[in-house]
Design an enzyme around this catalytic site. Structure first.
Site, PDB file in Angstrom:
ATOM      1  N   GLU A  98       0.033  -0.180  -5.542  1.00  0.00           N
ATOM      2  CA  GLU A  98      -0.760   1.227  -5.210  1.00  0.00           C
ATOM      3  C   GLU A  98      -2.045   0.864  -6.091  1.00  0.00           C
ATOM      4  O   GLU A  98      -1.721   0.856  -7.491  1.00  0.00           O
ATOM      5  CB  GLU A  98      -0.384   2.394  -5.328  1.00  0.00           C
ATOM      6  CG  GLU A  98      -1.194   3.709  -5.113  1.00  0.00           C
ATOM      7  CD  GLU A  98      -1.998   3.518  -4.054  1.00  0.00           C
ATOM      8  OE1 GLU A  98      -1.241   3.431  -3.014  1.00  0.00           O
ATOM      9  OE2 GLU A  98      -3.134   3.841  -4.068  1.00  0.00           O
ATOM     10  N   ASP A 123      -4.237  -3.722  -7.498  1.00  0.00           N
ATOM     11  CA  ASP A 123      -4.971  -4.106  -6.185  1.00  0.00           C
ATOM     12  C   ASP A 123      -3.922  -5.142  -5.606  1.00  0.00           C
ATOM     13  O   ASP A 123      -3.856  -6.155  -6.168  1.00  0.00           O
ATOM     14  CB  ASP A 123      -6.403  -4.734  -6.615  1.00  0.00           C
ATOM     15  CG  ASP A 123      -7.021  -4.970  -5.237  1.00  0.00           C
ATOM     16  OD1 ASP A 123      -6.353  -5.151  -4.267  1.00  0.00           O
ATOM     17  OD2 ASP A 123      -8.322  -4.822  -5.207  1.00  0.00           O
ATOM     18  N   ALA A 158       1.523   4.326  -1.912  1.00  0.00           N
ATOM     19  CA  ALA A 158       1.449   5.734  -2.238  1.00  0.00           C
ATOM     20  C   ALA A 158       1.320   6.691  -0.644  1.00  0.00           C
ATOM     21  O   ALA A 158       0.522   6.101   0.043  1.00  0.00           O
ATOM     22  CB  ALA A 158       0.436   6.142  -3.151  1.00  0.00           C
ATOM     23  N   PRO A 159       1.673   7.590  -0.565  1.00  0.00           N
ATOM     24  CA  PRO A 159       2.774   8.364  -1.595  1.00  0.00           C
ATOM     25  C   PRO A 159       3.979   8.219  -1.489  1.00  0.00           C
ATOM     26  O   PRO A 159       4.898   8.835  -2.065  1.00  0.00           O
ATOM     27  CB  PRO A 159       2.244  10.041  -1.202  1.00  0.00           C
ATOM     28  CG  PRO A 159       2.179   9.872   0.447  1.00  0.00           C
ATOM     29  CD  PRO A 159       1.479   8.497   0.433  1.00  0.00           C
ATOM     30  N   GLY A 160       4.454   7.013  -0.514  1.00  0.00           N
ATOM     31  CA  GLY A 160       5.645   6.582  -0.728  1.00  0.00           C
ATOM     32  C   GLY A 160       6.827   6.905   0.269  1.00  0.00           C
ATOM     33  O   GLY A 160       8.113   6.558   0.227  1.00  0.00           O
ATOM     34  N   ALA A 188       0.871  -1.138   0.019  1.00  0.00           N
ATOM     35  CA  ALA A 188       0.061  -0.053   0.075  1.00  0.00           C
ATOM     36  C   ALA A 188       1.016   1.137   0.119  1.00  0.00           C
ATOM     37  O   ALA A 188       1.076   1.873   0.866  1.00  0.00           O
ATOM     38  CB  ALA A 188      -0.744   0.088   1.204  1.00  0.00           C
ATOM     39  N   CYS A 192      -2.595   3.797  10.549  1.00  0.00           N
ATOM     40  CA  CYS A 192      -2.882   4.906  11.521  1.00  0.00           C
ATOM     41  C   CYS A 192      -4.285   5.178  12.124  1.00  0.00           C
ATOM     42  O   CYS A 192      -4.810   6.227  12.229  1.00  0.00           O
ATOM     43  CB  CYS A 192      -2.251   6.031  10.711  1.00  0.00           C
ATOM     44  SG  CYS A 192      -3.445   6.501   9.302  1.00  0.00           S
ATOM     45  N   ASP A 224       1.070  -1.203   4.938  1.00  0.00           N
ATOM     46  CA  ASP A 224       0.836   0.044   5.691  1.00  0.00           C
ATOM     47  C   ASP A 224      -0.756   0.022   5.081  1.00  0.00           C
ATOM     48  O   ASP A 224      -1.038   1.115   4.402  1.00  0.00           O
ATOM     49  CB  ASP A 224       1.683   1.182   5.325  1.00  0.00           C
ATOM     50  CG  ASP A 224       1.320   2.427   5.898  1.00  0.00           C
ATOM     51  OD1 ASP A 224       0.567   2.491   7.142  1.00  0.00           O
ATOM     52  OD2 ASP A 224       1.964   3.539   5.517  1.00  0.00           O
TER      53      ASP A 224
HETATM   54  C1  LIG Z   1      -2.171   4.539   4.399  1.00  0.00           C
HETATM   55  S1  LIG Z   1      -1.816   4.809   2.941  1.00  0.00           S
HETATM   56  C2  LIG Z   1      -0.116   4.177   2.685  1.00  0.00           C
HETATM   57  C3  LIG Z   1       0.973   5.099   3.007  1.00  0.00           C
HETATM   58  C4  LIG Z   1       2.351   4.885   2.359  1.00  0.00           C
HETATM   59  N1  LIG Z   1       2.642   3.557   2.825  1.00  0.00           N
HETATM   60  C5  LIG Z   1       3.296   5.724   2.706  1.00  0.00           C
HETATM   61  O1  LIG Z   1       3.986   5.580   3.676  1.00  0.00           O
HETATM   62  O2  LIG Z   1       3.413   6.916   2.039  1.00  0.00           O
HETATM   63  C6  LIG Z   1      -2.656   3.369   1.943  1.00  0.00           C
HETATM   64  C7  LIG Z   1      -2.644   3.367   0.657  1.00  0.00           C
HETATM   65  O3  LIG Z   1      -3.337   2.159   0.151  1.00  0.00           O
HETATM   66  C8  LIG Z   1      -3.843   2.310  -0.989  1.00  0.00           C
HETATM   67  N2  LIG Z   1      -4.791   1.063  -1.341  1.00  0.00           N
HETATM   68  C9  LIG Z   1      -6.099   0.866  -0.901  1.00  0.00           C
HETATM   69  N3  LIG Z   1      -6.471  -0.164  -1.154  1.00  0.00           N
HETATM   70  C10 LIG Z   1      -5.306  -0.862  -1.912  1.00  0.00           C
HETATM   71  C11 LIG Z   1      -5.357  -2.255  -2.470  1.00  0.00           C
HETATM   72  N4  LIG Z   1      -6.275  -2.896  -2.338  1.00  0.00           N
HETATM   73  N5  LIG Z   1      -4.282  -2.317  -3.374  1.00  0.00           N
HETATM   74  C12 LIG Z   1      -3.134  -1.635  -3.286  1.00  0.00           C
HETATM   75  N6  LIG Z   1      -3.120  -0.267  -2.681  1.00  0.00           N
HETATM   76  C13 LIG Z   1      -4.352  -0.141  -1.939  1.00  0.00           C
HETATM   77  C14 LIG Z   1      -4.474   3.711  -0.914  1.00  0.00           C
HETATM   78  O4  LIG Z   1      -4.841   3.966  -2.244  1.00  0.00           O
HETATM   79  C15 LIG Z   1      -3.591   4.342  -0.167  1.00  0.00           C
HETATM   80  O5  LIG Z   1      -2.546   4.988  -0.949  1.00  0.00           O
END
Ligand SMILES: C[S@@+](CC[C@H](N)C(=O)[O-])C[C@H]1O[C@@H](n2cnc3c(N)ncnc32)[C@H](O)[C@@H]1O
Lengths: 181, 321
Positions: B153, B180, B131-133, B129, B250, B197
């Site tokens: 992402e 996904d 973004a934003p990285g 998961a 979070c 995350d």
């Molecule tokens: C909590 S944020 C991650 C923050 C990131 N790890 C960082 O430290 O910058 C969760 C992310 O998971 C993505 N997300 C949600 N469902 C997902 C899925 N089924 N597969 C991949 N990414 C997913 C969301 O779009 C979001 O960008």
């Protein structure tokens, strides 16, 4: 079968990228890409990524899924010419003396560099040459094309544009704030 | 609003704009007194913190350049890359040093998940998961840009900011896939380590996003629970035997945290590892639920206790083939 949109470069593209960089910045810069393969993302323009060999081998293996991006985007190919962009310029900046140092941050806002902004240039340049722009504290600012040659510098008036800025192209690191991606 | 007057905790919660069910749940987790502390703390502003990026410059050099600009930094955790900004005459997200990728703005507690995963040069790491990285680029930094990170992402927009951040930070060893993460088996790969995350309801970061006081219902939280369990199940399936996975959110909601891990412990052969993070141990009793005792190996970082964003962190080791 659909043509992949993220694929390894062809031999011709490889040559085009390397030849352009060598012609613009000297043969030393090619060292920066020794351990990498170039990959191409097809679209309106062809985006060029430089990918470490280890990642490159893995992406080749998992061909069923296509990356959105990999490694570092270094430039683009448009109408059969290669255009170096921010991160490509960053990668070669330590391997070339085609560099000017400036005392203004305006270039980071897409604004031009004027004659009086330049504090140093390491090598003579000609009109239309590509030049790496370095700012205060040796910070990398970007890359641009010379509007005049270095020989003309002393005879020209203040306010003469030496390098045009660009708000629309990923040529300076300010691009990251302009929402560029 | 002045918080000096001693309000009853529900009264205070309502004055501060919380849905009543949230206050109920905080009390169940923390007791009345600490709930008050938490929601009062959520009205303050966290100090800005940054992570210095060794892929682009040495910590010493970056620190020297920032000091020269009048930006004052404080080392604030056990990790050499983390700094709190104590004074800055400039917007910290717009300096040429920032644009050169010498640092990234990130919540102080975000340093923990990648550090706990402890990726090594040469490993194959999944960031499911991404973004934003913030954490992807931290993983790459810990790996010295060696080895490979596969960043997944689902959102196209967020893929764009992920790509932009990774370029700015000089991350070379990462391939981003817009997909996904629940389809990760399509890679036909076995990962050495995975960071999940997870997308969550965000109740640990109300201090940054006060709209969360009202924006999520209990139903939303239960929905996140199911989503997180399915993401985590997939992630474990593509992890090597003996491979390690760090799960974090979070959110402070047990359904998104301990209850996700509890479901997984019942379903598949994984073991919880001890993690060395100050913070409260995971909850084992919530409402009428009695959970596995070893969930105390997980950690809860509360904003008011850590002066950082709220986090839940668990580390799992996979035992099955
Ligand atoms: C909590 S944020 C991650 C923050 C990131 N790890 C960082 O430290 O910058 C969760 C992310 O998971 C993505 N997300 C949600 N469902 C997902 C899925 N089924 N597969 C991949 N990414 C997913 C969301 O779009 C979001 O960008």
């Amino acid at each position: 079968m659909n043509k992949p949109t993220f694929r390894i470069r062809t031999k011709e593209e490889n040559k085009l990228i390397m030849d352009t960089m060598e012609a613009d910045f000297g043969s030393n810069v090619l060292v920066a890409f020794k351990e990498y393969d170039f990959w191409i993302k097809e679209g309106k323009v062809k985006e060029v990524f430089t990918v470490p060999k280890e990642s490159s081998d893995l992406i080749t293996k998992i061909s069923i899924l296509e990356p959105y991006s990999a490694g570092i985007p270094i430039g683009s190919i448009l109408s059969n010419s290669f255009h170096l962009e921010i991160e490509g310029a960053y990668m070669i900046s330590n391997y070339t003396s085609k560099k000017i140092t400036v005392k203004t941050v305006q270039f980071l806002y897409g604004k031009p560099i004027f004659k009086e902004n330049i504090t140093k240039y390491e090598e003579d340049f000609d009109k239309n040459d590509q030049i790496i722009v370095i700012g205060e504290n040796k910070l990398f600012y970007g890359v641009g094309r010379a509007e005049i040659s270095s020989r003309e510098l002393s005879s020209l008036e203040e306010n003469t544009i030496v390098i045009k800025g660009s708000r629309k192209k990923p040529l300076d690191v300010g691009w990251y704030l302009r929402g560029g991606s | 609003m002045s918080l000096q007057k001693e309000y009853d905790v529900f009264e205070l919660g309502s004055k501060l704009g919380y849905l009543p069910y949230m206050i109920d749940r905080f009390i169940e987790m923390l007791g009345e007194c600490e709930t008050k502390e938490l929601i009062k703390f959520n009205e303050t502003t966290l100090p800005q913190s940054i992570r210095l990026n060794s892929l682009r410059n040495s910590f010493e050099n970056s620190e020297r350049l920032l000091k020269k600009k009048g930006i004052q930094l404080e080392k604030n955790t056990e990790f050499p890359e983390s700094r709190t900004i104590t004074k800055s005459p400039h917007p910290i997200g717009a300096t040429p040093e920032y644009l050169n990728g010498f640092y990234i703005l990130q919540g102080k507690n975000s340093i923990y998940p990648p550090r706990i995963l402890d990726p090594q040069e040469g490993e194959l790491i999944g960031d499911f998961a991404a973004a934003p990285g913030g954490k992807t680029s931290h993983l790459a930094q810990l790996m010295n840009n060696k080895g490979i990170i596969i960043g997944l992402e689902i959102s196209a927009n967020r893929c764009r900011s992920l790509k932009s951040n990774l370029s700015r930070m000089g991350v070379e060893n990462t391939a981003v896939f817009k997909m996904d993460a629940r389809n990760a088996k399509d890679f036909n790969l076995q990962f050495d380590k995975i960071l999940l995350d997870a997308p969550c309801s965000g109740s640990g970061i109300i201090i940054n996003d006060p709209t969360r006081k009202k924006s999520k219902s209990l139903k939303d939280i239960l929905h996140y629970h199911d989503y997180q369990v399915s993401l985590l199940t997939t992630a474990l399936n593509v992890l090597k035997t003996n491979g390690e996975l760090v799960y974090c959110t979070c959110s402070l909601e047990p359904e998104e945290n301990e209850l996700v891990i509890s479901d997984i412990l019942k379903k598949v052969d994984v073991k919880l590892s001890e993690i060395e993070v100050k913070g409260k141990p995971g909850i084992t009793k919530f409402l009428d639920m009695d959970l596995e005792k070893n969930l105390t190996k997980t950690r809860r970082l509360y904003p008011h206790e850590t002066n950082g964003e709220g986090f839940f962190i668990a580390k799992l080791v996979k035992n099955y083939e």
